[in-house]
Design an enzyme around this catalytic site. Structure first.
Site, PDB file in Angstrom:
ATOM      1  N   VAL A  76       0.884  -1.177   0.000  1.00 11.34           N
ATOM      2  CA  VAL A  76       0.000   0.000   0.000  1.00 11.34           C
ATOM      3  C   VAL A  76       0.913   1.216   0.000  1.00 11.34           C
ATOM      4  O   VAL A  76       1.806   1.334   0.859  1.00 11.34           O
ATOM      5  CB  VAL A  76      -0.935   0.013   1.227  1.00 11.34           C
ATOM      6  CG1 VAL A  76      -1.854   1.228   1.181  1.00 11.34           C
ATOM      7  CG2 VAL A  76      -1.767  -1.267   1.279  1.00 11.34           C
ATOM      8  N   ASN A  80      -3.011   3.928  -2.667  1.00 10.08           N
ATOM      9  CA  ASN A  80      -3.581   2.776  -3.353  1.00 10.08           C
ATOM     10  C   ASN A  80      -3.042   1.467  -2.785  1.00 10.08           C
ATOM     11  O   ASN A  80      -1.885   1.396  -2.344  1.00 10.08           O
ATOM     12  CB  ASN A  80      -3.218   2.795  -4.848  1.00 10.08           C
ATOM     13  CG  ASN A  80      -3.881   3.901  -5.623  1.00 10.08           C
ATOM     14  OD1 ASN A  80      -4.955   3.720  -6.183  1.00 10.08           O
ATOM     15  ND2 ASN A  80      -3.241   5.056  -5.664  1.00 10.08           N
ATOM     16  N   ASN A  90       9.817 -20.373 -13.087  1.00  5.77           N
ATOM     17  CA  ASN A  90       9.294 -21.642 -12.592  1.00  5.77           C
ATOM     18  C   ASN A  90       8.388 -22.267 -13.659  1.00  5.77           C
ATOM     19  O   ASN A  90       7.474 -21.623 -14.173  1.00  5.77           O
ATOM     20  CB  ASN A  90       8.507 -21.389 -11.309  1.00  5.77           C
ATOM     21  CG  ASN A  90       8.182 -22.663 -10.567  1.00  5.77           C
ATOM     22  OD1 ASN A  90       8.120 -23.741 -11.146  1.00  5.77           O
ATOM     23  ND2 ASN A  90       7.971 -22.537  -9.263  1.00  5.77           N
ATOM     24  N   THR A  92       6.850 -25.323 -13.086  1.00  7.58           N
ATOM     25  CA  THR A  92       6.098 -26.392 -12.416  1.00  7.58           C
ATOM     26  C   THR A  92       4.672 -26.476 -12.934  1.00  7.58           C
ATOM     27  O   THR A  92       4.121 -27.572 -13.106  1.00  7.58           O
ATOM     28  CB  THR A  92       6.086 -26.149 -10.898  1.00  7.58           C
ATOM     29  OG1 THR A  92       7.419 -26.053 -10.425  1.00  7.58           O
ATOM     30  CG2 THR A  92       5.345 -27.263 -10.178  1.00  7.58           C
ATOM     31  N   GLU A 141     -18.983 -18.268  -5.622  1.00  8.61           N
ATOM     32  CA  GLU A 141     -18.123 -17.141  -5.989  1.00  8.61           C
ATOM     33  C   GLU A 141     -18.920 -16.100  -6.764  1.00  8.61           C
ATOM     34  O   GLU A 141     -19.667 -16.442  -7.686  1.00  8.61           O
ATOM     35  CB  GLU A 141     -16.950 -17.639  -6.841  1.00  8.61           C
ATOM     36  CG  GLU A 141     -16.070 -16.546  -7.417  1.00  8.61           C
ATOM     37  CD  GLU A 141     -14.963 -17.092  -8.293  1.00  8.61           C
ATOM     38  OE1 GLU A 141     -14.549 -16.388  -9.236  1.00  8.61           O
ATOM     39  OE2 GLU A 141     -14.506 -18.233  -8.051  1.00  8.61           O
ATOM     40  N   GLU A 146     -13.686  -8.970 -13.365  1.00  6.47           N
ATOM     41  CA  GLU A 146     -12.707  -9.873 -13.966  1.00  6.47           C
ATOM     42  C   GLU A 146     -12.370  -9.235 -15.304  1.00  6.47           C
ATOM     43  O   GLU A 146     -13.101  -9.377 -16.277  1.00  6.47           O
ATOM     44  CB  GLU A 146     -13.269 -11.281 -14.132  1.00  6.47           C
ATOM     45  CG  GLU A 146     -12.227 -12.307 -14.505  1.00  6.47           C
ATOM     46  CD  GLU A 146     -12.756 -13.732 -14.454  1.00  6.47           C
ATOM     47  OE1 GLU A 146     -11.967 -14.657 -14.633  1.00  6.47           O
ATOM     48  OE2 GLU A 146     -13.972 -13.907 -14.221  1.00  6.47           O
ATOM     49  N   ARG A 167     -16.683 -29.517  -5.742  1.00  5.47           N
ATOM     50  CA  ARG A 167     -15.249 -29.742  -5.575  1.00  5.47           C
ATOM     51  C   ARG A 167     -14.817 -31.144  -5.990  1.00  5.47           C
ATOM     52  O   ARG A 167     -13.711 -31.320  -6.509  1.00  5.47           O
ATOM     53  CB  ARG A 167     -14.840 -29.487  -4.114  1.00  5.47           C
ATOM     54  CG  ARG A 167     -15.161 -28.120  -3.574  1.00  5.47           C
ATOM     55  CD  ARG A 167     -14.820 -26.969  -4.490  1.00  5.47           C
ATOM     56  NE  ARG A 167     -13.391 -26.883  -4.849  1.00  5.47           N
ATOM     57  CZ  ARG A 167     -12.896 -25.933  -5.619  1.00  5.47           C
ATOM     58  NH1 ARG A 167     -13.684 -24.994  -6.141  1.00  5.47           N
ATOM     59  NH2 ARG A 167     -11.610 -25.912  -5.905  1.00  5.47           N
TER      60      ARG A 167
END
Length: 490
Positions: A76, A80, A90, A92, A141, A146, A167
């Site tokens: 911060v 902002n 990476n 992976t 959700e 987005e 899930r």
């Protein structure tokens, strides 16, 4: 829709959603933040903002696609919340280099009914800038924003979405109808949201808000304007100035059936110039019974009921990593690689015990063109977002509560001349007739005292009946052209 929100001013920006009959908005200070302080990036999990936030996701998962969320990508800067992305070697995830990024989670949760809004300057890069709500078990959700700041083609849209999950085995539903990709005339396929927010270094912010009204009712707002509603079995979306009310055509297993273009097949039930809640109710009632919130019944028919964390992050989703990997130069550029959040605010509706007193007890008498005498007895005025009505003794009656955060944002009932129309019966219960109309047809709007249009009906001298059976008991304004009258519903 072009308002730029500054951190110093967010508390003075009206909440655009309607809190409900006899209710006002109450700020939830334990979840609201203007980020007017400093928090330096650290390499470990840490609370900040007086304990409102911490610098990671709400469990051990470190991000989708080729994302690697790191504590030290969050800070911060005194004005902002800043999330910065950078290149990662990476491999992976997905066997290709990824991105280091930041994620922020609230320490407190929200539950309906609640209005959550933020002023965001999205990263000008081929990644997703996200501001969302998520239940602790990752099954419900609501995406408030987005936004794909510099992703080819997608950078001109804001994805207005939510997810309903199973899930095990992992199953994810989110809306795929074309109207869930909201377009705005400020951006194009060549000049996207990342360009607009970056603004050659003079960054701009877009306000994104969601009113989670109930388990099966979401309202989405961009810069204080309602743009999309999800209600039971129907959607309503503002497209090029026209509201489209739609429902899904059919199911294909656990998901709505798509057209050949990959978007959900829908039927347009109706269109209108102004949003009309009764029309989306009718669309839902006349639909094929497919929920727009949870069509696969993953939540057992209950809709969205779980308390949710607020999450803010930048991410490289799997489909982005496969098709739109940011360049090393973009990942290293401060002009590209930062998402900034000016403020976050959260409100809950509460019963309004105020109102009805003389306006001079909480504000000066309203003025019009600098002259309060411009108004005659019985006319309405707005001062500071508060609605008043002038009395015959020259004093002002307060119509909306001066202490409320729910203020009128449009001059819907200002300077109303002596009305020629009349309503009968008034008070009413089901049907109301309008007399005093001229030749031709008119649009009759029924508004709340907070200025929200809740019904629009076409009337004429011959067909002069308003249907009010869907209205709750209370006081409303009926406006036809430049004439208006108060309507009481029993």
């Amino acid at each position: 829709m072009g308002q730029i929100a500054n951190a110093q001013e967010w508390k003075n920006i009206p909440v655009p959603a309607w809190a409900g009959q006899g209710k006002t908005w109450e700020l939830q200070s334990n979840l609201s933040d203007d980020f007017n302080y400093n928090f330096n990036a650290v390499n470990y999990r840490s609370n900040f903002g007086n304990g409102k936030w911490y610098n990671f996701y709400h469990n051990a998962w470190d991000g989708p696609g080729t994302t690697y969320w790191k504590h030290n990508r969050v800070k911060v800067d005194g004005d902002n919340l800043v999330i910065t992305v950078a290149k990662s070697n990476n491999t992976t995830k997905m066997g290709i280099p990824g991105v280091f990024s930041g994620c922020v989670t609230s320490n407190k949760r929200v539950v309906y009914p609640v209005y959550v809004e933020s002023a965001i300057s999205v990263a000008n890069i081929s990644l997703a800038s996200c501001f969302w709500l998520l239940s602790p078990d990752d099954t419900q959700e609501i995406d408030i924003i987005e936004n794909y700041g510099n992703v080819p083609w997608f950078k001109q849209f804001t994805h207005i979405s939510h997810h309903s999950f199973i899930r095990t085995p992992f199953t994810d539903y989110q809306p795929r109808d074309w109207n869930s990709w909201y377009n705005d005339n400020r951006v194009t396929a060549n000049y996207g949201w990342g360009d607009w927010c970056w603004n050659n270094g003079n960054r701009r912010y877009v306000r994104m808000g969601v009113y989670w009204v109930g388990p099966k009712h979401f309202e989405y707002y961009i810069d204080g304007k309602l743009v999309r509603v999800m209600y039971r079995n129907a959607t309503a979306t503002k497209v090029n100035g026209t509201w489209q009310y739609q429902y899904f055509n059919a199911m294909n297993g656990k998901f709505p059936t798509n057209n050949t273009n990959g978007y959900t097949a829908v039927t347009t039930y109706a269109t209108s110039t102004n949003y009309n809640f009764s029309t989306i109710q009718a669309a839902s009632n006349n639909s094929r019974g497919i929920s727009v919130i949870d069509p696969g019944n993953f939540q057992g028919g209950n809709g969205f009921t779980k308390a949710m964390d607020i999450i803010i992050n930048v991410e490289s989703q799997q489909w982005l990593a496969l098709n739109h990997t940011p360049s090393n130069a973009d990942l290293a550029s401060p002009a590209r690689n930062q998402m900034k959040v000016d403020w976050v605010r959260v409100y809950k509706p509460k019963s309004n015990s105020g109102g009805g007193s003389n306006g001079t007890t909480c504000a000066n008498a309203p003025t019009y063109n600098g002259n309060s005498n411009s108004y005659s007895a019985g006319q309405y005025a707005i001062n500071g977002g508060i609605l008043y009505r002038k009395r015959s003794d020259g004093q002002w009656d307060l119509i909306t509560n001066c202490n409320s955060s729910s203020r009128i944002t449009e001059l819907v009932t200002v300077d109303i001349p002596v009305a020629q129309i009349s309503l009968s019966p008034n008070p009413a219960e089901g049907l109301v007739k309008i007399s005093g109309l001229g030749e031709g047809t008119y649009q009759a709007n029924i508004l709340t005292l907070q200025g929200q249009i809740i019904s629009s009906q076409t009337v004429s001298r011959e067909s002069n009946t308003l249907h009010t059976d869907a209205l709750s008991s209370g006081v409303y304004i009926v406006r036809v052209a430049d004439q208006a009258q108060k309507l009481i519903i029993r």
